[in-house]
Every structure is written in C-alpha cells, then in structure tokens.
Design an enzyme around this catalytic site. Structure first.
Site, PDB file in Angstrom:
ATOM      1  N   HIS A 187      42.356  45.680  38.597  1.00  0.00           N
ATOM      2  CA  HIS A 187      41.554  46.473  38.713  1.00  0.00           C
ATOM      3  C   HIS A 187      41.630  47.586  38.037  1.00  0.00           C
ATOM      4  O   HIS A 187      42.400  48.322  38.674  1.00  0.00           O
ATOM      5  CB  HIS A 187      40.544  46.280  39.860  1.00  0.00           C
ATOM      6  N   CYS A 244      36.580  46.076  33.634  1.00  0.00           N
ATOM      7  CA  CYS A 244      36.584  47.618  34.184  1.00  0.00           C
ATOM      8  C   CYS A 244      37.513  48.439  33.364  1.00  0.00           C
ATOM      9  O   CYS A 244      37.332  49.618  33.317  1.00  0.00           O
ATOM     10  CB  CYS A 244      37.181  47.557  35.729  1.00  0.00           C
TER      11      CYS A 244
END
Length: 805
Positions: free
Chosen positions: A764, A316
């Site tokens: 994340h 990500c």
C-alpha cells in the site's frame, strides 16, 4: 399523459441509438466531475453518445451537441447488513453498478428515467410500455441496451488469458478445528517429507504439506492432496503467497484455484495476521502503523486541496502521485485554474482528452492515463515512482503549444567519462526528471545491532520460533548521496584515443538544478530468482538540502578531450539465417498466431520451448511489426546511409547482444524498449532491468535524437558519443534543446510517498504533503493532519527550490 410524452419523443427518435459492439457506455461517472448515480443529482447518460454527465455539466453538453434525450440514473444507498436488493428493468440489474460500488453492508435502490432537454420532461422507465407502441418498442430496446451494457472502464481492461477465479462454495461455511495449531512465521516444512518449498496450509486443521510435483522437477510430493483424500478438508492456502492483498487458495474438491472472501479470518484462526505478512515472511506491523500513523487520533481535514481519492482496488500508487502533483502550483494553474475554459472548449468526447481528466475522479483518470500500458491498465498494484515518470511522459506529450507543467522537474545531468590509460575525457549531457539514490548497507550506522539481529533471526528460524523484533538498517542520507556521486566503472568502454577497448570511469553531476527535485531511494532490488525485493532500511532524509557543491563544471583547464570518433562497425562472420525450432513454431502457429510472429518468438526466446515463446507472443502481439518477417542486425545490409552517417554507425555498431535482448523480451518487455535499455546501460543486463523499471515505455520511437531529448523523460539521448557542447544548454532558455528552469541547488522537503509491503507489486502507498506549514497525510479517501510524518521511511521524496533571498 403517456401519449403526450410519446409525441414529445417522436422528433428525437433518430437521435436515440442502440449501443453497438465497441461503443463505451459511461454510466458510472461524469466525464467532467466526481458525479455518479450515487451523487445527489444522479448521472445523465446521453442516448446518442453514451457519455455520462453530472447535473452541472449536462446542460453544457446539450447546448454544444443539441442532443436532447438523456437517461437519468439515480442510486439510493442505505447502510444495512443485507445483500443488495435487485431493481431491474426487464428482470435485469440494470445499473450493473453493484459490481462497481459493492459491499455487503449496503442496500441499493436504483431508479432510471428518460429526460428530454431543455424542458426536463421525465419518463420513468418502468412505465415506458405505456407509450405508443412504435415509440415504446424502439425506446425500450435502446434503454435495455444502455442499462445492460458493461461499464466503459471494464471494457478497457485488458482481456485475460485465464478464466476468472470464482469464490469457493466452501468459503462461507468452512469448518475449522479448534486444535490449538499455530503457524510460525518462518521455518515451514512439510509434515510428511521435510520439504520446504511449495507448501500449502490446510484451512481446516492447519496441516502444512507439500504440493504436487511439476514436470520441470520442482514442486513437491503431493502430500497436501493425499491429506484431502484422507480428510475431505477442501481448502488450502499457499504459504509464501500471503500478503495484505490476499493469497493463492486452492480447492481440492472443486479442483481449481478459488477465492475466499474470509481468508483473513481463516488465517487468523491459526495465528496468521494478513496485515503483517510479506511474501514468504511476516511483515513488520511497525512499518504499517508508523507510516499510516495508526493508533493516533488524527484530525480529518476537508476543503480545496484536502480531498481524498477513493481506492479503486490497488490504485493507491496513482492516488499518491496525483495528490503530490496537484500540490504543485504549475499543475494547479494548468489543469485547475484553467478548468472552466477546458470545459467550454472540450472535444465532443471528453473521456479521450488528456486535459479534461485532471479535475475528475480516479476511475476515469486511470482509464485514460493507463490506456495502452500493459501494467497500469491492469488492476494490480504498481510502482508509484514508475507511474510518476509515466505521468510526466503523458504531460509532455499533451502539452504541445501550451504551458508544460512538468518543466519544473526537468534538469540536465553532466556525465564525465575518462579513459584510464590516456586520461583523456568526454563530457556529455542527458535529460532527467529524478535522481535515484542507492541505499548502501555497508554505510549503516547500526551495523553491530544488525549483525546481532541476524544471528537471533537464524536461530529462531532453525528452531521454528517467532522471529525477534526486526531491526532496520539506519543509513545516513549523506552516504546515499555519496554513493550516487562516486565514480563508476564503464563496462566495455571503447577509447577513441586508443581506438580500442579500455578501462573507463564515469562521474555524474548536475548541469542544471530543477525547480522541483524528485529523489527516489532505491529500496527495491532483484533477488537471484528475479523477484523484486524490498530493502528494509530507514534513511535520515533532511528537511533542507544543499546540492550546489554537485554543480557540473564542464571541461577543466588541463583536460584533453577524447577524439570524436565512432567504434568500428564489426559485422559477424556468420550471416546465415538462425536455427529455429520449427516444431515449436508450428505448435504456436496451430494456436492461430501468424507464422512469422511464431518464428520470431521461438528465436528471441533462444529455442527454449513453446511455453517461453508463447509468453513472448503475448507480450509483443500489439507491436506494429508483430507479424513482420524475422530480421536480425547481423543480416542487415549496412548500405551507404548507415556507413556514412555517424548516427547510423552508432546505432548499428552499438547494437546490444541478441541473447541479452532475448532475456529481456522473454520477461515480457517490448523489444524496442529492451534495446533502448541495453544501449543506455552499455549492455549491462542488471542495469538495463533497473533502467526499464525507472523509465516509462515510449509509445512512439523516433530516430531523431534532438526530438527525443525534447519530448521524452529520462531519455539518455545526450549520452551518445556524438553529443558535444552543441547540445549543452545554458539556463538562459536556448530554444534548440530541452527547456530547463535552472537556479540555485538549495531545496526544502514538501512531500514524500511511502510504501508498505515487500514489493512494489503489492502492499500500500500513502503520501504526506506539507501545506500551510503543516504536514497532511493522504491515505486513499482519508485526509488528516499528520502528527508524526515518517520521513525516514519514505520511498519517493519531493523538494522545492528555496528562494535565493
């Protein structure tokens, strides 16, 4: 019919190859597009070059190369609750894509056939034995080799010195006792000896016990192992390793570290929610919910500019950076608007050409941009800010003779250093691409609330109760900017006016303002154990920013410049060869490493033993001088060239202390990069570490300072003492220096990248981008209109210059 097809193949037999060792077989993705075997048109793999192409691009490859025989791969996906159904050629799962596109919720049906261009004659591979014998045997060998070859991307992943961790045989059938045990979020200790470190949670009964004792005196008393011998409960998880990405799990019965695909369920049995865990403590669920805008009915959007990127596993950080970069017109014009020409003039192997990768999927992009980079080539989570600088570096290198879209980020920083005794000054300039703003806790607007929370948190930890609702420090953006512009002391400042060391202070200002301004909030720091830690803060980042008051002014009336003199070269009195633990050297040499490399490894890790030296070898074995004899700065004959040249004198006289270099190299950083970092930070070890994490490692070093300033991002070339007004660039486009797009310092926020987690190495990333007057959230493959963009929780912010009208 088979005989006819066999005759058709005969003229092309010389072009059909069997993949050799080292050949990469691109059977997962098209070299130009998002097409894969799962796409509607499938994927065509050239039987000579082993490059993969979607239906739209295979004709171009045929016309350009004349290669006529392709293997057509097609995967049909059915959503069911069954394990993948094997479909094999010669008994092998021939696409080997179940590992790339895996999941227990799907069933796959694979098919493969040979296709002969330009007439598209098709030969189903299961019927290949029906071809004439001579053709059948050679084609079958080639097809089997292609279908059984590992993915090209897997071959590019760095080999691990550790064995691959396997799923435990107990994971699926683990029995857990309904004994009401709930694990608190902190205050853990061994149930038998009161130890608070190296604690393991047994996943059957919830017992928290210490691990084994280690040779260095750390560890525990082995009570977790004793508990297994008494109960035969096989699996345990190390408590301070639980993150949303996983945890360290050990099987006592299998006597090795294992994987547990159901670890989230097994932990929830004892009240532990992995999505709320940080390293060593519960992660506040609020951060994850607010940043991802969970619980809101977000409207999904599609179309050009609104396409998500599939997460390849901790990728990500790459996706968010690429989404932001390609919202900038300069990158769109370079890599998207020019796409057809790029396709037509691409090299024969487009997977090696940087300019092709911008329009294709993240898997091939990641393989290309991470090649040769120790961290980005791994499957671990990385720092999005560091990757952004790495991308700017790559764009710089691959834009020779053409438009360079990263020019929009480049600006000049003026550094003013003043000798506190003589009051004389020196002005220098350096190139940069980002400003890093500290987050000063002392400036928090809610200090009383923070103090009250800390008291409650300590009470809860001492009494093993759940912690109170966390309170974040609220820091005004103006305080961050003020901390950036305040004067700072210069360690070991040498005053050319006094010809001696003195006290010096440095201030920084903008010598030019970039078209696009990148602002990083320094939320990450190092603890006493050198583990990166995240500051839990919120910043009231403004939508509009006016930095004109920070414009550099240059030498002022009444100021007197410091003389242009270099510090004297001081050679150490002891030039004897360093003492080296030869026993450790031989121990490493017996493992197969070059003798000189072993000597350097032992020396640069301070004779701290073969284990530290081994880590140094692993981190430096790809360097070109890896096996060269050990040569130290103190043992170099300066010679006329070093003494006569100001640049040479500066390089030798400013050589960082070897002990500082050894500390950095023992942590895995390349020696040349460590030296560069120490020089750029006046040999301050803590600042050098910060410099390394915010400056991508250069692949090619150059001694020419002007070349470095022209091509390398975040380079401090203009900070050298021999830099003067001749390296100062005006915004009118002086071709002798770095290109800058100067203009007014007024900006508007248009994007920001946010991080959720305790460290840049876990958690994340998502990004929010303002498009067509509305904020859009990009969360991997999911793209939605944002309802409440969490601008105060961002990590990297992107501003564009406002027009002067």
């Amino acid at each position: 019919m088979a005989a006819d097809l066999g005759e058709l193949l005969v003229p092309y037999m010389p072009t059909i190859r069997v993949p050799r060792t080292g050949d990469r077989v691109f059977k997962s993705e098209c070299a130009f597009s998002f097409d894969s075997p799962e796409s509607e048109g499938g994927l065509y793999v050239c039987m000579n070059t082993f490059l993969g192409f979607g239906r739209e691009h295979v004709e171009r490859h045929y016309r350009k190369t004349g290669q006529s025989v392709y293997m057509h791969l097609k995967r049909h996906v059915k959503e069911v609750r069954l394990p993948p159904a094997p479909c094999a050629l010669s008994g092998v799962d021939y696409l080997e894509l179940n590992r790339d596109f895996n999941g227990e919720d799907y069933e796959y049906e694979d098919e493969a056939k040979l296709v002969i261009f330009p007439d598209h004659f098709e030969i189903p591979l299961p019927n290949i034995e029906e071809l004439p014998a001579l053709v059948s045997e050679s084609v079958t060998i080639a097809c089997d080799a292609v279908l059984n070859a590992p993915s090209a991307y897997k071959k590019q992943e760095p080999e691990s010195w550790e064995e691959e961790i396997q799923v435990s045989r107990h994971a699926r059938s683990l029995r857990q006792l309904d004994n009401g045990v709930r694990i608190p979020p902190s205050g853990w200790k061994c149930q038998k000896c009161e130890m608070r470190e190296n604690l393991w949670l047994n996943l059957t009964d919830g017992a928290v016990l210490c691990g084994k004792w280690f040779f260095d005196g750390s560890g525990g008393n082995g009570h977790a192992l004793e508990h297994y011998r008494e109960t035969n409960y096989p699996l345990a998880v190390k408590l301070d390793t639980i993150t949303p990405d996983g945890a360290d799990i050990y099987s006592f019965e299998e006597e090795e570290a294992v994987l547990d695909p159901h670890v989230s369920e097994h932990l929830s049995h004892f009240g532990i929610d992995m999505l709320q865990m940080q390293k060593g403590r519960f992660m506040t669920q609020l951060e994850w919910e607010v940043i991802q805008e969970s619980g809101m009915k977000l409207k999904e959007v599609y179309g050009s500019g609104y396409t998500g990127i599939k997460n390849l596993g901790s990728s990500c950080y790459l996706s968010t950076v690429m989404q932001v970069l390609f919202s900038i017109p300069d990158f769109q014009r370079m890599y998207v608007g020019n796409l057809q020409r790029i396709f037509d003039y691409s090299p024969l192997d487009p997977t090696q050409d940087f300019h092709q990768q911008k329009g294709i999927s993240a898997r091939m992009l990641k393989a290309l941009v991470s090649r040769g980079h120790l961290e980005f080539s791994s499957n671990r989570q990385q720092d999005a800010h560091e990757f952004l600088l790495h991308m700017i570096n790559l764009v710089e290198r691959n834009s020779a003779g053409s438009e360079n879209p990263s020019d929009v980020f480049r600006f000049l920083v003026e550094e003013r250093v003043q000798c506190c005794q003589t009051r004389r000054v020196r002005y220098t300039q350096r190139v940069d691409y980002c400003i890093q703003l500290p987050a000063p806790f002392e400036a928090a607007s809610n200090r009383e609330e923070l103090l009250a929370y800390e008291v409650k948190r300590k009470e809860a930890e001492e009494n093993m109760r759940p912690p109170p609702e966390p309170v974040r420090a609220r820091i005004p953006f103006t305080a961050c900017l003020q901390a950036f512009t305040e004067p700072e002391n210069v360690p070991d400042f040498w005053s050319s006016a006094l010809q001696a060391k003195s006290a010096g202070v440095k201030t920084s200002r903008f010598a030019s303002f970039p078209e696009y301004l990148v602002v990083q909030i320094k939320k990450f720091t190092f603890g006493v154990d050198w583990v990166p830690k995240k500051l839990d803060v919120v910043i009231d980042v403004p939508d509009f920013l006016d930095l004109n008051r920070l414009r550099a002014t240059g030498l002022q009336a009444g100021e007197e410049e410091l003389p242009d003199l270099m510090p004297p070269i001081v050679l150490p009195e002891d030039t004897r060869a360093p003492e080296i633990d030869e026993a450790a050297v031989m121990q490493l040499a017996e493992m197969g490493f070059p003798l000189e490399a072993c000597r350097k490894a032992v020396y640069y890790t301070g004779n701290m033993g073969p284990e530290m030296a081994f880590n140094w070898i692993i981190a430096h074995m790809e360097e070109p001088d890896f096996a060269e004899p050990l040569t130290l700065p103190s043992m170099i004959d300066p010679g006329p060239s070093a003494g006569d040249s100001p640049t040479g004198a500066a390089l030798l006289g400013n050589s960082p202390p070897e002990e500082s270099i050894a500390i950095l190299t023992s942590m895995g950083f390349p020696r040349t990069h460590s030296i560069h970092a120490l020089k750029a930070t006046n040999n301050n070890l803590e600042r050098a570490l910060d410099w390394i994490f915010t400056h991508p490692e250069e692949e090619e070093e150059s001694d020419a300072l002007s070349d470095m300033a022209d091509t390398e991002p975040n380079d401090n070339a203009f900070s050298n003492a021999n830099s003067h007004s001749d390296s100062t660039l005006s915004p009118d486009g002086d071709a002798s220096g770095p290109r800058v797009k100067d203009g007014p310092g007024r900006y508007e926020l248009f994007a920001f990248i946010s991080h959720m987690g305790a460290s840049t190495m876990s958690g994340h990333y998502v990004c929010h981008i303002k498009k067509e007057g509305r904020w859009v959230i990009y969360n991997d493959h999911k793209v939605c209109l944002s309802e409440r963009p969490p601008k105060d929780l961002g990590y990297v912010y992107f501003y564009h210059r406002l027009s002067s009208s």
